[in-house]
Design a protein around this motif. Sequence first.
Motif, PDB file in Angstrom:
ATOM      1  N   ARG A   1       0.836  -1.202   0.000  1.00 47.27           N
ATOM      2  CA  ARG A   1       0.000   0.000   0.000  1.00 47.27           C
ATOM      3  C   ARG A   1       0.874   1.255   0.000  1.00 47.27           C
ATOM      4  O   ARG A   1       0.552   2.239  -0.676  1.00 47.27           O
ATOM      5  CB  ARG A   1      -0.916   0.009   1.217  1.00 47.27           C
ATOM      6  N   GLY A   2       1.973   1.204   0.753  1.00 44.12           N
ATOM      7  CA  GLY A   2       2.883   2.346   0.763  1.00 44.12           C
ATOM      8  C   GLY A   2       3.509   2.590  -0.595  1.00 44.12           C
ATOM      9  O   GLY A   2       3.586   3.732  -1.064  1.00 44.12           O
ATOM     10  N   PHE A   3       3.942   1.508  -1.263  1.00 51.25           N
ATOM     11  CA  PHE A   3       4.542   1.673  -2.584  1.00 51.25           C
ATOM     12  C   PHE A   3       3.515   2.140  -3.612  1.00 51.25           C
ATOM     13  O   PHE A   3       3.807   3.013  -4.441  1.00 51.25           O
ATOM     14  CB  PHE A   3       5.173   0.359  -3.058  1.00 51.25           C
ATOM     15  N   LEU A   4       2.332   1.535  -3.588  1.00 49.94           N
ATOM     16  CA  LEU A   4       1.331   1.844  -4.615  1.00 49.94           C
ATOM     17  C   LEU A   4       0.895   3.301  -4.563  1.00 49.94           C
ATOM     18  O   LEU A   4       0.470   3.857  -5.582  1.00 49.94           O
ATOM     19  CB  LEU A   4       0.131   0.906  -4.472  1.00 49.94           C
ATOM     20  N   GLN A   5       0.990   3.930  -3.407  1.00 51.26           N
ATOM     21  CA  GLN A   5       0.709   5.369  -3.343  1.00 51.26           C
ATOM     22  C   GLN A   5       1.751   6.148  -4.141  1.00 51.26           C
ATOM     23  O   GLN A   5       1.416   7.089  -4.877  1.00 51.26           O
ATOM     24  CB  GLN A   5       0.703   5.838  -1.886  1.00 51.26           C
ATOM     25  N   PHE A   6       3.022   5.745  -4.017  1.00 46.56           N
ATOM     26  CA  PHE A   6       4.071   6.356  -4.842  1.00 46.56           C
ATOM     27  C   PHE A   6       3.785   6.121  -6.323  1.00 46.56           C
ATOM     28  O   PHE A   6       3.982   7.019  -7.153  1.00 46.56           O
ATOM     29  CB  PHE A   6       5.441   5.778  -4.479  1.00 46.56           C
ATOM     30  N   TYR A   7       3.341   4.905  -6.664  1.00 49.14           N
ATOM     31  CA  TYR A   7       3.097   4.561  -8.065  1.00 49.14           C
ATOM     32  C   TYR A   7       1.967   5.410  -8.650  1.00 49.14           C
ATOM     33  O   TYR A   7       2.067   5.903  -9.782  1.00 49.14           O
ATOM     34  CB  TYR A   7       2.765   3.071  -8.170  1.00 49.14           C
ATOM     35  N   GLU A   8       0.891   5.594  -7.900  1.00 47.78           N
ATOM     36  CA  GLU A   8      -0.214   6.413  -8.386  1.00 47.78           C
ATOM     37  C   GLU A   8       0.240   7.863  -8.598  1.00 47.78           C
ATOM     38  O   GLU A   8      -0.160   8.508  -9.575  1.00 47.78           O
ATOM     39  CB  GLU A   8      -1.380   6.349  -7.397  1.00 47.78           C
ATOM     40  N   ASP A   9       1.066   8.365  -7.689  1.00 46.68           N
ATOM     41  CA  ASP A   9       1.583   9.729  -7.849  1.00 46.68           C
ATOM     42  C   ASP A   9       2.443   9.852  -9.103  1.00 46.68           C
ATOM     43  O   ASP A   9       2.318  10.817  -9.872  1.00 46.68           O
ATOM     44  CB  ASP A   9       2.405  10.125  -6.619  1.00 46.68           C
ATOM     45  N   GLN A  10       3.325   8.861  -9.309  1.00 41.62           N
ATOM     46  CA  GLN A  10       4.240   8.927 -10.446  1.00 41.62           C
ATOM     47  C   GLN A  10       3.530   8.681 -11.778  1.00 41.62           C
ATOM     48  O   GLN A  10       4.010   9.117 -12.829  1.00 41.62           O
ATOM     49  CB  GLN A  10       5.375   7.908 -10.270  1.00 41.62           C
ATOM     50  N   TYR A  11       2.403   8.001 -11.750  1.00 41.74           N
ATOM     51  CA  TYR A  11       1.685   7.692 -12.991  1.00 41.74           C
ATOM     52  C   TYR A  11       1.240   8.987 -13.674  1.00 41.74           C
ATOM     53  O   TYR A  11       1.388   9.144 -14.895  1.00 41.74           O
ATOM     54  CB  TYR A  11       0.475   6.806 -12.686  1.00 41.74           C
ATOM     55  N   GLY A  12       0.673   9.920 -12.896  1.00 38.87           N
ATOM     56  CA  GLY A  12       0.234  11.185 -13.482  1.00 38.87           C
ATOM     57  C   GLY A  12       1.394  11.996 -14.027  1.00 38.87           C
ATOM     58  O   GLY A  12       1.290  12.610 -15.101  1.00 38.87           O
ATOM     59  N   VAL A  13       2.531  12.009 -13.304  1.00 37.77           N
ATOM     60  CA  VAL A  13       3.712  12.737 -13.771  1.00 37.77           C
ATOM     61  C   VAL A  13       4.229  12.137 -15.077  1.00 37.77           C
ATOM     62  O   VAL A  13       4.560  12.863 -16.026  1.00 37.77           O
ATOM     63  CB  VAL A  13       4.813  12.715 -12.694  1.00 37.77           C
ATOM     64  N   ALA A  14       4.309  10.802 -15.141  1.00 34.94           N
ATOM     65  CA  ALA A  14       4.803  10.130 -16.349  1.00 34.94           C
ATOM     66  C   ALA A  14       3.871  10.367 -17.531  1.00 34.94           C
ATOM     67  O   ALA A  14       4.324  10.531 -18.672  1.00 34.94           O
ATOM     68  CB  ALA A  14       4.957   8.631 -16.085  1.00 34.94           C
ATOM     69  N   LEU A  15       2.565  10.391 -17.282  1.00 34.93           N
ATOM     70  CA  LEU A  15       1.601  10.637 -18.353  1.00 34.93           C
ATOM     71  C   LEU A  15       1.767  12.047 -18.916  1.00 34.93           C
ATOM     72  O   LEU A  15       1.775  12.252 -20.137  1.00 34.93           O
ATOM     73  CB  LEU A  15       0.181  10.429 -17.833  1.00 34.93           C
ATOM     74  N   PHE A  16       1.916  13.026 -18.027  1.00 40.37           N
ATOM     75  CA  PHE A  16       2.132  14.403 -18.481  1.00 40.37           C
ATOM     76  C   PHE A  16       3.433  14.515 -19.274  1.00 40.37           C
ATOM     77  O   PHE A  16       3.473  15.142 -20.346  1.00 40.37           O
ATOM     78  CB  PHE A  16       2.168  15.340 -17.268  1.00 40.37           C
ATOM     79  N   THR A  17       4.506  13.917 -18.768  1.00 40.73           N
ATOM     80  CA  THR A  17       5.800  13.986 -19.457  1.00 40.73           C
ATOM     81  C   THR A  17       5.721  13.352 -20.840  1.00 40.73           C
ATOM     82  O   THR A  17       6.244  13.902 -21.819  1.00 40.73           O
ATOM     83  CB  THR A  17       6.883  13.283 -18.615  1.00 40.73           C
ATOM     84  N   SER A  18       5.060  12.198 -20.936  1.00 44.07           N
ATOM     85  CA  SER A  18       4.927  11.510 -22.215  1.00 44.07           C
ATOM     86  C   SER A  18       4.145  12.344 -23.232  1.00 44.07           C
ATOM     87  O   SER A  18       4.549  12.469 -24.395  1.00 44.07           O
ATOM     88  CB  SER A  18       4.243  10.158 -22.002  1.00 44.07           C
ATOM     89  N   MET A  19       3.045  12.922 -22.788  1.00 42.41           N
ATOM     90  CA  MET A  19       2.220  13.725 -23.701  1.00 42.41           C
ATOM     91  C   MET A  19       2.941  15.005 -24.107  1.00 42.41           C
ATOM     92  O   MET A  19       2.831  15.459 -25.257  1.00 42.41           O
ATOM     93  CB  MET A  19       0.883  14.038 -23.042  1.00 42.41           C
TER      94      MET A  19
END
Length: 757
Positions: free
Chosen positions: A39-57
């Motif tokens: 659960r602790g890691f997956l919170q980091f993953y959800e945060d990074q997902y939005g950043v990676a999506l913005f960077t990719s676009m």
Amino acid sequence: MGIDFLPLRPEEERAARVSVPTSPPTPASLPEKTEKILRGFLQFYEDQYGVALFTSMRHEIEGTGLPQTQLLWRKVPLDERIIFSGNLFQYQEDSKKWRNRFSLVPHNYGLVLYENKVAYERQVPPRTVINSAGYKVLTSLDQYLELVGNSLPGTTSKSGSTPIFKCPTQFPLILWHPYARHYYFCMMTEAEQDKWQAVVQDCVRHCNNGIPEDSKVEGPAFTDAIRMYRQAKELYGTWEMLCGNEVQILSNLVMEELGPELKAELAPRLKGKLQERQRQWIQISDSAYRMVYEQVKVLFEETLSKLQRARPAMEATIRTDMDQIITSKEHLASKIRAFILPKAEVCVRNHVQPYIPSILEALMVPTSQGFTEVRDVFFKEVTDMNLNVINEGGIDKLGEYMEKLSQLAYHPLKMQGCYEKMEPLRLDGLQQRFDVSSTSVFKQRAQILMREQMDNAVYTFETLLHQELGKGPTREELCKSIQRILERVLKKYDYDSSTVRKRFFREALLQITIPFLLKKLAPTCKSELPRFQELIFEDFARFLLVENTYEEVVLQTVMKDILQAVKEAAVQRKHNLYRDSVVLHNSDPNLHLLGEGAPIDWGQEYTDGGSGGSPSPVTPEGVTLSEKRRRAKQVVSVVQDEEAGLPLEEGSEPSLASPDSVTEIRGLLSQDLQAESPLPADPLLNGAPALERPQPEAVPEMPSPPGSPPQHLLPGKAVDLEPPSPTNQETGEQVSSPGGRAPVHTTEDSSEVRTEF
């Protein structure tokens, strides 16, 4: 997600209880602790997902990306190919006996073990499918004992002490994992051991690289989340267990954290002699790893599915507010830069800048030697093929020669000399300074790039030669064309090799220096970062993170020194590096259009029956699934050493009550073996087993086609086993029920034994 782990069968559990009656169970609290970490890691993953999506676009809109390569790249490198197949001895931990197994490595690099070759040909499910991500390949019992001794406190093994198992030959091959079960094999000769080591090491190298590089959002988000999670626990630098797919990496992350707790709780309860306690601990660790793996898989897939469902709405927001998000990010970066820049520049100047040339030189020497070896191997193989065209087969044999050349990058034995150039990589004195736990991360990355560049060179050569053959050249014209195309491809290879190596050096230098800088700056800077959060609009909080922006600012402070060091190396033409301003004047603007065509099937288009190299007629509609399997090609031929006697055939099943009896093994190897073994009731579900499926009914063995050689082979002859391609179920992938499989037979010529279908 790759090859899955499955629970032990009841028979295996009973065998484990019989062999280790005092083995304590894993703690009941393991699932709760695992979930808390996840659960602790997956919170980091959800945060990074939005950043990676913005960077990719943003990159997609702004058109930023890598420069155009000179060489072409193959879109489907190993479609329906087999890398290697042959027989080897495996140690069975339940019976404590050595068994002969027929093994093959399919295109997904899972090491597949069958009861014997007959079981494979009859499509009996494999006994084991090993996903080797995270494993180390050992060829010494002393190496293994040292690793096992270090894994459990108070059980350090000394050289020469009694091992967990007894190897009947001097040539063991052991797959060791810090958490999962271990696998024990042995060979009869050193040459066999070297060959299998190269093959299995290639499996490890491929499986370790489990996150697809073409993943622009999920992959970067995951790796960034892993880094951020570990840095939050003050674990900086490269991580050796970032191996495999996402579920395997997460399982390693959980076990890294829970391992010390398990050892502290269970180690005092282990009973028996040293090797017995070590065996118990290996089984306990493997059991815990399986439990963690299954739990990780469920939770990660749930989270990933949730993020993918939310992705369209996030993309719509990014498209609408792209300019505002960029402006907000630049404003945030300017404030963070003003705060940390003076401290970061002093740290870079005093602790990083003086060591960049030394690190770069240590990286350049073995890497450039490896890429030079790739060039030399490619040149030699094409030159040898050209000589064969002149002296032997002419155009009629071209299809056969090109079929072999097309698989060169995936030939673990021919590529081994290239990969070995990276082994001397050392960062003596610098590893401790920069907290680099191991150089294996850099070695493996360079080796993967070598394979990619080899395949790009081969595929470009194939494409240009195929175009030339459309002109209907004579034998003499063809040989001149091959030489001309070779020189053309080598120029392109030199340019791309320089570009790839410079990018690798920059990335490696960043991987070494950035964690060091972050660790140095953390005491004075990290506690001040939360106050910058108020600069981010709430609507943009999913796409902008203070921590990520802070890391980017730190990266920029050292990036100019890294770029300058690599540029100076290129200006001095060190290790055949080109300057960034160098552009090939003979570059082909239309070459990449050729690479968009259908894959070239040399085996079907150019055969012995062809006239002047003209394509043979092929009717794709008439080719059944069974026929495709029957025509499957193998990248590496199995060549037995003269000392080893006969390769073990269908009915061979050595059962060694005394594992020390080398004579008994050699005797069994030299027997004429024709009896068929009974089909197993079920596959053994080992560390990475095949998916469960109903066992097919036994079918009568198909007769050998006319012209096939007798079953008894003479000792000392080369044997080329080229079995049909395994089904996806045999490699751990879900597919529909398989069709029939035709037997393989071999024919001999003056140079080698080759398989015909």
